[in-house]
Design an enzyme around this catalytic site. Structure first.
Site, PDB file in Angstrom:
ATOM      1  N   SER A  58       0.887  -1.107  -0.088  1.00  0.00           N
ATOM      2  CA  SER A  58       0.066  -0.023  -0.073  1.00  0.00           C
ATOM      3  C   SER A  58       0.755   1.194   0.077  1.00  0.00           C
ATOM      4  O   SER A  58       2.233   1.032   0.631  1.00  0.00           O
ATOM      5  CB  SER A  58      -0.917   0.121   1.119  1.00  0.00           C
ATOM      6  OG  SER A  58      -1.498   1.199   1.396  1.00  0.00           O
TER       7      SER A  58
ATOM      8  N   TYR B  29      -2.359  -1.299  10.443  1.00  0.00           N
ATOM      9  CA  TYR B  29      -2.282  -1.574   8.959  1.00  0.00           C
ATOM     10  C   TYR B  29      -0.773  -0.930   8.525  1.00  0.00           C
ATOM     11  O   TYR B  29      -0.173  -1.707   7.489  1.00  0.00           O
ATOM     12  CB  TYR B  29      -3.337  -0.759   8.364  1.00  0.00           C
ATOM     13  CG  TYR B  29      -3.625  -0.867   6.905  1.00  0.00           C
ATOM     14  CD1 TYR B  29      -4.370  -2.049   6.299  1.00  0.00           C
ATOM     15  CD2 TYR B  29      -2.948   0.036   6.005  1.00  0.00           C
ATOM     16  CE1 TYR B  29      -4.569  -2.112   4.824  1.00  0.00           C
ATOM     17  CE2 TYR B  29      -3.309  -0.187   4.636  1.00  0.00           C
ATOM     18  CZ  TYR B  29      -4.019  -1.095   4.021  1.00  0.00           C
ATOM     19  OH  TYR B  29      -4.250  -1.657   2.755  1.00  0.00           O
TER      20      TYR B  29
HETATM   21  P1  NAD Z   1     -11.462  -6.250  -0.097  1.00  0.00           P
HETATM   22  O1  NAD Z   1     -12.018  -6.042   0.897  1.00  0.00           O
HETATM   23  O2  NAD Z   1     -12.340  -5.928  -1.272  1.00  0.00           O
HETATM   24  O3  NAD Z   1     -10.894  -7.759  -0.578  1.00  0.00           O
HETATM   25  C1  NAD Z   1     -10.284  -8.334   0.572  1.00  0.00           C
HETATM   26  C2  NAD Z   1      -9.824  -9.734   0.282  1.00  0.00           C
HETATM   27  O4  NAD Z   1      -9.442 -10.414   1.292  1.00  0.00           O
HETATM   28  C3  NAD Z   1     -11.286 -10.500   0.241  1.00  0.00           C
HETATM   29  O5  NAD Z   1     -11.091 -11.459  -0.630  1.00  0.00           O
HETATM   30  C4  NAD Z   1     -11.595 -11.078   1.544  1.00  0.00           C
HETATM   31  O6  NAD Z   1     -12.436 -12.536   1.692  1.00  0.00           O
HETATM   32  C5  NAD Z   1     -10.168 -11.393   1.637  1.00  0.00           C
HETATM   33  N1  NAD Z   1      -9.792 -11.835   3.352  1.00  0.00           N
HETATM   34  C6  NAD Z   1      -9.865 -11.039   4.216  1.00  0.00           C
HETATM   35  N2  NAD Z   1      -9.713 -11.841   5.457  1.00  0.00           N
HETATM   36  C7  NAD Z   1      -9.166 -12.904   5.069  1.00  0.00           C
HETATM   37  C8  NAD Z   1      -8.746 -13.999   5.555  1.00  0.00           C
HETATM   38  N3  NAD Z   1      -8.722 -14.266   7.277  1.00  0.00           N
HETATM   39  N4  NAD Z   1      -8.437 -15.204   5.037  1.00  0.00           N
HETATM   40  C9  NAD Z   1      -8.365 -15.086   3.657  1.00  0.00           C
HETATM   41  N5  NAD Z   1      -8.855 -14.227   2.956  1.00  0.00           N
HETATM   42  C10 NAD Z   1      -9.387 -13.056   3.735  1.00  0.00           C
HETATM   43  O7  NAD Z   1     -10.242  -5.196  -0.046  1.00  0.00           O
HETATM   44  P2  NAD Z   1      -9.279  -4.611  -1.316  1.00  0.00           P
HETATM   45  O8  NAD Z   1      -9.453  -3.111  -1.263  1.00  0.00           O
HETATM   46  O9  NAD Z   1      -9.335  -5.507  -2.618  1.00  0.00           O
HETATM   47  O10 NAD Z   1      -8.025  -5.147  -0.550  1.00  0.00           O
HETATM   48  C11 NAD Z   1      -6.980  -5.985  -1.234  1.00  0.00           C
HETATM   49  C12 NAD Z   1      -5.577  -5.659  -0.679  1.00  0.00           C
HETATM   50  O11 NAD Z   1      -4.972  -4.553  -1.343  1.00  0.00           O
HETATM   51  C13 NAD Z   1      -5.363  -5.645   0.639  1.00  0.00           C
HETATM   52  O12 NAD Z   1      -4.010  -6.098   0.995  1.00  0.00           O
HETATM   53  C14 NAD Z   1      -5.448  -4.196   1.109  1.00  0.00           C
HETATM   54  O13 NAD Z   1      -4.542  -3.985   2.197  1.00  0.00           O
HETATM   55  C15 NAD Z   1      -4.507  -3.673  -0.370  1.00  0.00           C
HETATM   56  N6  NAD Z   1      -4.863  -2.187  -0.663  1.00  0.00           N
HETATM   57  C16 NAD Z   1      -5.944  -1.958  -1.028  1.00  0.00           C
HETATM   58  C17 NAD Z   1      -6.209  -0.263  -1.243  1.00  0.00           C
HETATM   59  C18 NAD Z   1      -7.656   0.431  -1.322  1.00  0.00           C
HETATM   60  O14 NAD Z   1      -7.622   1.475  -1.478  1.00  0.00           O
HETATM   61  N7  NAD Z   1      -8.610  -0.502  -1.712  1.00  0.00           N
HETATM   62  C19 NAD Z   1      -5.191   0.293  -1.235  1.00  0.00           C
HETATM   63  C20 NAD Z   1      -3.767  -0.147  -0.826  1.00  0.00           C
HETATM   64  C21 NAD Z   1      -3.669  -1.458  -0.524  1.00  0.00           C
END
Ligand code: NAD
Length: 260
Positions: free
Chosen positions: A142, A155
């Protein structure tokens, strides 16, 4: 035409992970999906990708807080595909709260899912990748892997940690054809971001509209969200032969956030 790969993408039932899994399937690669959600929706996603792209798409619901389940997921992918060439550590959760109120259980869960799970998946795939002389490991970090924001102690700690893990694995894989990179997105409009808007509003004493305008998009000079498709395209590139010398790097895709 890129080489055919067998990929594991953690947390791919939603958001960024689903976008990456879809882009991999569209390249003709077999994919192991993982993550939580409604069983019927997950099966529709799995079967839909298989039907549309003519690849094998499997699902394993391993909980990323449980090392034995993580090992079983990798074993299932290896047994079904023959080998794992591409690993994307993407599963992640967020919790927004001042540190003095931050629940211990949320700290532990965020460190487990956003950081330690990547150690366990990498540990499980690394020997095979080194032996075969090829591997692509991508950790979804991130902008918070490079800079901090208040009220996101766990985080930010986990994401800085995964950038460090990325560098270490890059060095260990360097002479074996195994690259390891971090992708550092800014804000992407996924359920993870949508869910933190109400808590951020409370923590900062703002309305939810103000959070979007003054916190979320204010962080990004472009004033636009990053898209799932843009991140997926970067992940596909990092798996290509042209990316063979790109390793140990933290790739910002954040509308200029970290440039300030
Ligand atoms: P999201 O909530 O849409 O998806 C998260 C995924 O992780 C889902 O499939 C969920 O079921 C899975 N998950 C959660 N807990 C779990 C567990 N204990 N075991 C297995 N799977 C689990 O979120 P996203 O925004 O797509 O985030 C994905 C990644 O990207 C994360 O690591 C997040 O930190 C990172 N990220 C997101 C953003 C953003 O703005 N959305 C920015 C930077 C980084």
């Amino acid at each position: 035409m890129t080489k055919m790969h067998n990929a594991v993408v953690t947390g791919s039932t939603s958001g960024i992970g689903q976008g990456i899994a879809t882009a991999f399937a569209a390249k003709g690669w077999n994919v192991m999906l993982n993550g939580f959600g409604d069983a019927g929706e997950i099966e529709a996603l799995r079967a839909g990708l298989e039907a549309k792209y003519g690849v094998t798409v499997l699902y394993n619901g391993a909980d990323m807080t449980k090392p034995d389940e993580i090992r079983s997921l990798v074993e299932e992918a290896e047994a079904s595909f023959g080998q794992v060439d591409v690993l994307v550590n993407n599963a992640g959760i967020q919790h927004v709260s001042p540190v003095e109120d931050f629940p211990d259980a949320k700290w532990d869960a965020i460190i487990a899912i956003n950081l330690s799970s990547a150690f366990h998946t990498i540990k499980a795939v690394m020997a095979g990748m080194k032996q075969r002389g090829f591997g692509r490991i991508i950790n979804i970090a991130s902008a918070h892997g490079l800079v901090a924001s208040p009220f996101k102690s766990a985080y930010v700690a986990a994401k800085h940690g995964i950038v460090g893990l990325t560098k270490t694995i890059a060095l260990e894989g360097a002479e074996h054809g195994v690259t390891c990179n971090a992708i550092c997105p800014g804000y992407v409009k996924t359920p993870l971001v949508e869910k933190q808007i109400p808590d951020t509003a409370i923590a900062r004493g703002m309305s939810e509209e103000e959070v979007i305008e003054k916190v979320i998009l204010a962080a990004q000079p472009t004033k636009q969200f990053v898209t799932v498709e843009q991140i997926a395209a970067l992940a596909v590139f990092l798996c290509s032969e042209n990316a063979a010398q790109i390793t140990g790097a933290a790739h910002q895709i954040d509308g200029g956030w970290v440039a300030r």
